[in-house]
Design a protein around this motif. Structure first.
Motif, PDB file in Angstrom:
ATOM      1  N   ALA A   5       0.982  33.768 -17.625  1.00  0.00           N
ATOM      2  CA  ALA A   5       2.289  33.841 -18.278  1.00  0.00           C
ATOM      3  C   ALA A   5       3.393  33.536 -17.276  1.00  0.00           C
ATOM      4  O   ALA A   5       3.215  33.689 -16.067  1.00  0.00           O
ATOM      5  CB  ALA A   5       2.486  35.239 -18.869  1.00  0.00           C
ATOM      6  N   PRO A   6       4.569  33.135 -17.756  1.00  0.00           N
ATOM      7  CA  PRO A   6       5.690  32.862 -16.857  1.00  0.00           C
ATOM      8  C   PRO A   6       6.066  34.090 -16.033  1.00  0.00           C
ATOM      9  O   PRO A   6       5.910  35.216 -16.486  1.00  0.00           O
ATOM     10  CB  PRO A   6       6.840  32.507 -17.805  1.00  0.00           C
ATOM     11  CG  PRO A   6       6.202  32.189 -19.101  1.00  0.00           C
ATOM     12  CD  PRO A   6       4.909  32.921 -19.152  1.00  0.00           C
ATOM     13  N   GLY A   7       6.546  33.833 -14.828  1.00  0.00           N
ATOM     14  CA  GLY A   7       6.981  34.906 -13.945  1.00  0.00           C
ATOM     15  C   GLY A   7       6.834  34.478 -12.505  1.00  0.00           C
ATOM     16  O   GLY A   7       6.376  33.373 -12.206  1.00  0.00           O
ATOM     17  N   THR A   8       7.224  35.357 -11.600  1.00  0.00           N
ATOM     18  CA  THR A   8       7.039  35.127 -10.169  1.00  0.00           C
ATOM     19  C   THR A   8       5.953  36.072  -9.697  1.00  0.00           C
ATOM     20  O   THR A   8       6.053  37.281  -9.888  1.00  0.00           O
ATOM     21  CB  THR A   8       8.342  35.384  -9.394  1.00  0.00           C
ATOM     22  OG1 THR A   8       9.331  34.457  -9.860  1.00  0.00           O
ATOM     23  CG2 THR A   8       8.137  35.192  -7.895  1.00  0.00           C
ATOM     24  N   TYR A   9       4.915  35.513  -9.121  1.00  0.00           N
ATOM     25  CA  TYR A   9       3.749  36.281  -8.681  1.00  0.00           C
ATOM     26  C   TYR A   9       3.673  36.249  -7.167  1.00  0.00           C
ATOM     27  O   TYR A   9       3.610  35.188  -6.565  1.00  0.00           O
ATOM     28  CB  TYR A   9       2.471  35.705  -9.295  1.00  0.00           C
ATOM     29  CG  TYR A   9       2.484  35.778 -10.798  1.00  0.00           C
ATOM     30  CD1 TYR A   9       2.008  36.904 -11.446  1.00  0.00           C
ATOM     31  CD2 TYR A   9       2.994  34.739 -11.563  1.00  0.00           C
ATOM     32  CE1 TYR A   9       2.028  36.999 -12.832  1.00  0.00           C
ATOM     33  CE2 TYR A   9       3.024  34.820 -12.948  1.00  0.00           C
ATOM     34  CZ  TYR A   9       2.545  35.948 -13.569  1.00  0.00           C
ATOM     35  OH  TYR A   9       2.572  36.048 -14.947  1.00  0.00           O
ATOM     36  N   ARG A  10       3.697  37.387  -6.547  1.00  0.00           N
ATOM     37  CA  ARG A  10       3.574  37.495  -5.089  1.00  0.00           C
ATOM     38  C   ARG A  10       2.104  37.711  -4.783  1.00  0.00           C
ATOM     39  O   ARG A  10       1.656  38.839  -4.589  1.00  0.00           O
ATOM     40  CB  ARG A  10       4.452  38.630  -4.582  1.00  0.00           C
ATOM     41  CG  ARG A  10       5.899  38.370  -4.888  1.00  0.00           C
ATOM     42  CD  ARG A  10       6.826  39.410  -4.325  1.00  0.00           C
ATOM     43  NE  ARG A  10       8.180  39.191  -4.789  1.00  0.00           N
ATOM     44  CZ  ARG A  10       9.024  38.292  -4.305  1.00  0.00           C
ATOM     45  NH1 ARG A  10       8.640  37.511  -3.334  1.00  0.00           N
ATOM     46  NH2 ARG A  10      10.236  38.174  -4.796  1.00  0.00           N
ATOM     47  N   GLY A  24      -0.394  27.675 -15.361  1.00  0.00           N
ATOM     48  CA  GLY A  24       0.867  28.319 -15.731  1.00  0.00           C
ATOM     49  C   GLY A  24       1.249  27.812 -17.110  1.00  0.00           C
ATOM     50  O   GLY A  24       1.521  26.630 -17.287  1.00  0.00           O
ATOM     51  N   GLU A  26       3.774  27.942 -19.129  1.00  0.00           N
ATOM     52  CA  GLU A  26       5.068  27.340 -19.450  1.00  0.00           C
ATOM     53  C   GLU A  26       5.578  26.434 -18.338  1.00  0.00           C
ATOM     54  O   GLU A  26       6.759  26.111 -18.283  1.00  0.00           O
ATOM     55  CB  GLU A  26       6.078  28.417 -19.810  1.00  0.00           C
ATOM     56  CG  GLU A  26       5.707  29.095 -21.118  1.00  0.00           C
ATOM     57  CD  GLU A  26       6.815  29.944 -21.689  1.00  0.00           C
ATOM     58  OE1 GLU A  26       8.001  29.724 -21.370  1.00  0.00           O
ATOM     59  OE2 GLU A  26       6.473  30.854 -22.450  1.00  0.00           O
ATOM     60  N   ARG A  30       8.889  27.826 -14.680  1.00  0.00           N
ATOM     61  CA  ARG A  30       8.858  29.215 -15.154  1.00  0.00           C
ATOM     62  C   ARG A  30       7.749  30.048 -14.526  1.00  0.00           C
ATOM     63  O   ARG A  30       7.690  31.250 -14.747  1.00  0.00           O
ATOM     64  CB  ARG A  30       8.684  29.231 -16.678  1.00  0.00           C
ATOM     65  CG  ARG A  30       9.701  28.415 -17.417  1.00  0.00           C
ATOM     66  CD  ARG A  30      10.774  29.118 -18.211  1.00  0.00           C
ATOM     67  NE  ARG A  30      10.682  30.520 -18.430  1.00  0.00           N
ATOM     68  CZ  ARG A  30      10.425  31.097 -19.593  1.00  0.00           C
ATOM     69  NH1 ARG A  30      10.206  30.361 -20.664  1.00  0.00           N
ATOM     70  NH2 ARG A  30      10.399  32.389 -19.705  1.00  0.00           N
ATOM     71  N   THR A  31       6.852  29.406 -13.772  1.00  0.00           N
ATOM     72  CA  THR A  31       5.717  30.129 -13.205  1.00  0.00           C
ATOM     73  C   THR A  31       5.645  29.835 -11.714  1.00  0.00           C
ATOM     74  O   THR A  31       5.400  28.702 -11.313  1.00  0.00           O
ATOM     75  CB  THR A  31       4.402  29.723 -13.900  1.00  0.00           C
ATOM     76  OG1 THR A  31       4.611  29.687 -15.314  1.00  0.00           O
ATOM     77  CG2 THR A  31       3.291  30.699 -13.592  1.00  0.00           C
ATOM     78  N   ARG A  34       4.293  32.979  -4.942  1.00  0.00           N
ATOM     79  CA  ARG A  34       4.985  33.191  -3.675  1.00  0.00           C
ATOM     80  C   ARG A  34       4.094  34.061  -2.788  1.00  0.00           C
ATOM     81  O   ARG A  34       3.577  35.081  -3.231  1.00  0.00           O
ATOM     82  CB  ARG A  34       6.314  33.895  -3.920  1.00  0.00           C
ATOM     83  CG  ARG A  34       7.128  34.135  -2.682  1.00  0.00           C
ATOM     84  CD  ARG A  34       8.413  34.876  -3.010  1.00  0.00           C
ATOM     85  NE  ARG A  34       9.175  34.246  -4.057  1.00  0.00           N
ATOM     86  CZ  ARG A  34      10.181  33.383  -3.861  1.00  0.00           C
ATOM     87  NH1 ARG A  34      10.520  33.057  -2.635  1.00  0.00           N
ATOM     88  NH2 ARG A  34      10.839  32.873  -4.865  1.00  0.00           N
TER      89      ARG A  34
END
Length: 71
Positions: A5-10, A24, A26, A30-31, A34
């Protein structure tokens, strides 16, 4: 196939030699993946082949000589 799903993943992703697709849902705007400055973001180093795919992500951070992304 792994749908993200969209988001920032560390996170750090290591495909561990597996033939999987990580997508990703979207797209790269959007994805985001990091990683910490001293770590690789994504690793393809265990004999992965053309069926191991990472699609639809922006990759940032990490250490360039080990697979870092844009700052």
């Amino acid at each position: 196939m792994v749908l993200v799903a969209p988001g920032t993943y560390r996170e750090r992703i290591d495909f561990l030699g597996k033939a999987i697709e990580v997508i990703g849902t979207e797209g790269p705007t959007r994805t985001i993946l990091r990683a910490p400055p001293s770590s690789a973001v994504v690793l393809f180093w265990n004999g992965e082949g053309p069926d191991s795919r990472l699609m639809g992500f922006t990759i940032t951070g990490g250490f360039g000589s080990e697979g870092g992304g844009a700052p």
